[in-house]
Design an enzyme around this catalytic site. Sequence first.
Site, PDB file in Angstrom:
ATOM      1  N   GLU A  96      10.853  65.069 -50.262  1.00  0.00           N
ATOM      2  CA  GLU A  96      11.991  65.606 -51.017  1.00  0.00           C
ATOM      3  C   GLU A  96      11.470  66.298 -52.271  1.00  0.00           C
ATOM      4  O   GLU A  96      10.400  65.961 -52.787  1.00  0.00           O
ATOM      5  CB  GLU A  96      12.940  64.429 -51.343  1.00  0.00           C
ATOM      6  CG  GLU A  96      14.038  64.678 -52.338  1.00  0.00           C
ATOM      7  CD  GLU A  96      15.118  65.652 -51.885  1.00  0.00           C
ATOM      8  OE1 GLU A  96      14.761  66.748 -51.417  1.00  0.00           O
ATOM      9  OE2 GLU A  96      16.312  65.341 -52.045  1.00  0.00           O
ATOM     10  N   ASP A  97      12.238  67.264 -52.773  1.00  0.00           N
ATOM     11  CA  ASP A  97      11.794  67.981 -53.965  1.00  0.00           C
ATOM     12  C   ASP A  97      11.869  67.111 -55.222  1.00  0.00           C
ATOM     13  O   ASP A  97      10.926  67.028 -55.992  1.00  0.00           O
ATOM     14  CB  ASP A  97      12.571  69.300 -54.156  1.00  0.00           C
ATOM     15  CG  ASP A  97      14.095  69.139 -54.175  1.00  0.00           C
ATOM     16  OD1 ASP A  97      14.598  68.005 -54.003  1.00  0.00           O
ATOM     17  OD2 ASP A  97      14.786  70.159 -54.359  1.00  0.00           O
ATOM     18  N   ASP A 152      16.783  62.330 -58.439  1.00  0.00           N
ATOM     19  CA  ASP A 152      17.519  62.394 -59.703  1.00  0.00           C
ATOM     20  C   ASP A 152      18.403  61.150 -59.797  1.00  0.00           C
ATOM     21  O   ASP A 152      17.959  60.097 -60.247  1.00  0.00           O
ATOM     22  CB  ASP A 152      18.310  63.705 -59.726  1.00  0.00           C
ATOM     23  CG  ASP A 152      19.042  63.944 -61.025  1.00  0.00           C
ATOM     24  OD1 ASP A 152      18.844  63.175 -61.976  1.00  0.00           O
ATOM     25  OD2 ASP A 152      19.836  64.908 -61.100  1.00  0.00           O
ATOM     26  N   PHE A 173      16.355  70.030 -66.468  1.00  0.00           N
ATOM     27  CA  PHE A 173      16.531  70.732 -65.197  1.00  0.00           C
ATOM     28  C   PHE A 173      15.333  71.642 -64.970  1.00  0.00           C
ATOM     29  O   PHE A 173      14.973  72.442 -65.815  1.00  0.00           O
ATOM     30  CB  PHE A 173      17.839  71.532 -65.191  1.00  0.00           C
ATOM     31  CG  PHE A 173      18.314  71.809 -63.798  1.00  0.00           C
ATOM     32  CD1 PHE A 173      19.110  70.886 -63.127  1.00  0.00           C
ATOM     33  CD2 PHE A 173      17.929  72.977 -63.144  1.00  0.00           C
ATOM     34  CE1 PHE A 173      19.520  71.113 -61.817  1.00  0.00           C
ATOM     35  CE2 PHE A 173      18.338  73.212 -61.830  1.00  0.00           C
ATOM     36  CZ  PHE A 173      19.139  72.281 -61.178  1.00  0.00           C
ATOM     37  N   ARG A 232      13.545  79.625 -56.539  1.00  0.00           N
ATOM     38  CA  ARG A 232      12.766  78.775 -55.618  1.00  0.00           C
ATOM     39  C   ARG A 232      11.364  79.322 -55.382  1.00  0.00           C
ATOM     40  O   ARG A 232      10.430  78.582 -55.121  1.00  0.00           O
ATOM     41  CB  ARG A 232      13.427  78.717 -54.237  1.00  0.00           C
ATOM     42  CG  ARG A 232      14.682  77.891 -54.177  1.00  0.00           C
ATOM     43  CD  ARG A 232      15.029  77.632 -52.717  1.00  0.00           C
ATOM     44  NE  ARG A 232      16.422  77.277 -52.543  1.00  0.00           N
ATOM     45  CZ  ARG A 232      16.932  76.057 -52.726  1.00  0.00           C
ATOM     46  NH1 ARG A 232      16.144  75.068 -53.097  1.00  0.00           N
ATOM     47  NH2 ARG A 232      18.214  75.832 -52.534  1.00  0.00           N
TER      48      ARG A 232
HETATM   49  P1  XMP Z   1      19.978  62.988 -56.301  1.00  0.00           P
HETATM   50  O1  XMP Z   1      20.773  63.004 -57.572  1.00  0.00           O
HETATM   51  O2  XMP Z   1      20.818  62.647 -55.123  1.00  0.00           O
HETATM   52  O3  XMP Z   1      19.675  64.500 -56.160  1.00  0.00           O
HETATM   53  O4  XMP Z   1      18.736  62.168 -56.438  1.00  0.00           O
HETATM   54  C1  XMP Z   1      18.621  65.107 -55.645  1.00  0.00           C
HETATM   55  C2  XMP Z   1      19.004  66.571 -55.542  1.00  0.00           C
HETATM   56  O5  XMP Z   1      19.572  67.076 -56.753  1.00  0.00           O
HETATM   57  C3  XMP Z   1      19.080  68.363 -57.034  1.00  0.00           C
HETATM   58  N1  XMP Z   1      18.437  68.356 -58.365  1.00  0.00           N
HETATM   59  C4  XMP Z   1      17.731  69.349 -58.906  1.00  0.00           C
HETATM   60  N2  XMP Z   1      17.414  70.575 -58.427  1.00  0.00           N
HETATM   61  N3  XMP Z   1      16.231  71.041 -60.414  1.00  0.00           N
HETATM   62  C5  XMP Z   1      16.674  71.407 -59.196  1.00  0.00           C
HETATM   63  O6  XMP Z   1      16.374  72.512 -58.783  1.00  0.00           O
HETATM   64  C6  XMP Z   1      16.502  69.833 -60.962  1.00  0.00           C
HETATM   65  O7  XMP Z   1      16.057  69.540 -62.068  1.00  0.00           O
HETATM   66  C7  XMP Z   1      17.293  68.948 -60.149  1.00  0.00           C
HETATM   67  N4  XMP Z   1      17.750  67.697 -60.365  1.00  0.00           N
HETATM   68  C8  XMP Z   1      18.451  67.370 -59.236  1.00  0.00           C
HETATM   69  C9  XMP Z   1      18.095  68.654 -55.941  1.00  0.00           C
HETATM   70  O8  XMP Z   1      18.745  69.464 -55.016  1.00  0.00           O
HETATM   71  C10 XMP Z   1      17.739  67.347 -55.310  1.00  0.00           C
HETATM   72  O9  XMP Z   1      17.451  67.466 -53.947  1.00  0.00           O
HETATM   73 MG    MG Z   2      17.919  70.147 -53.413  1.00  0.00          MG
END
Ligand code: XMP
Ligand code: MG
Length: 177
Positions: free
Chosen positions: A98-99, A102, A151, A164
Amino acid sequence: MEFKGQEILFTREQIGRRVVELAARISADYAGRELIVIGVLKGAFIFMADLVRALSIPCRVDFARLASYGADAASAGKVVMTKDIETSIRGCDILIVEDIVDTGLTLAFLVDWFRERNPASLKVCAFIDKRRRRRVPFEADYVGFTIDDGFVVGYGLDFDEKARFLPDVHVIETGGE
Ligand code: XMP
Ligand code: MG
């Protein structure tokens, strides 16, 4: 917004070195086994491409895509699967890539989703662990970089589908106190 002018948080060189380190650890941990690497679209596509090419063990790849809904655009409350993987994972070693973690909601959902299919093992590798906004307890097994809040974009991560493609990670908002 012109993202290239934003402050660089992690350079492509730092990222490249960290990916090699992570891949070495993963390769050692799964020595002699074959991994199925599941990328979470779209954000993980670049990280995953670099990571699998740095592994020294064989792997197969597949992809899932999720959508989240709620008040906050970055990380909302309800998570749904919009594209499931096409590989049978029962009895297999699975690594979700996963990227960014959060709130933790997306990965908590995904881990439950795949556990139901009884893989032999299931671990998570996140490029970035953003610690401060967790809403559910979640710890990734492998983490590229840790940040507190803010962010970030680039290296697969987007703001409104932009940025991206940038090779470095930039901060567009620091979060902060
Ligand atoms: P959760 O909150 O479910 O979210 O852990 C994960 C998804 O939230 C997006 N996300 C971000 N995307 N920069 C981004 O480009 C950020 O700083 C960021 N913080 C959350 C992301 O899609 C991730 O998969
Ligand atoms: Mg995402």
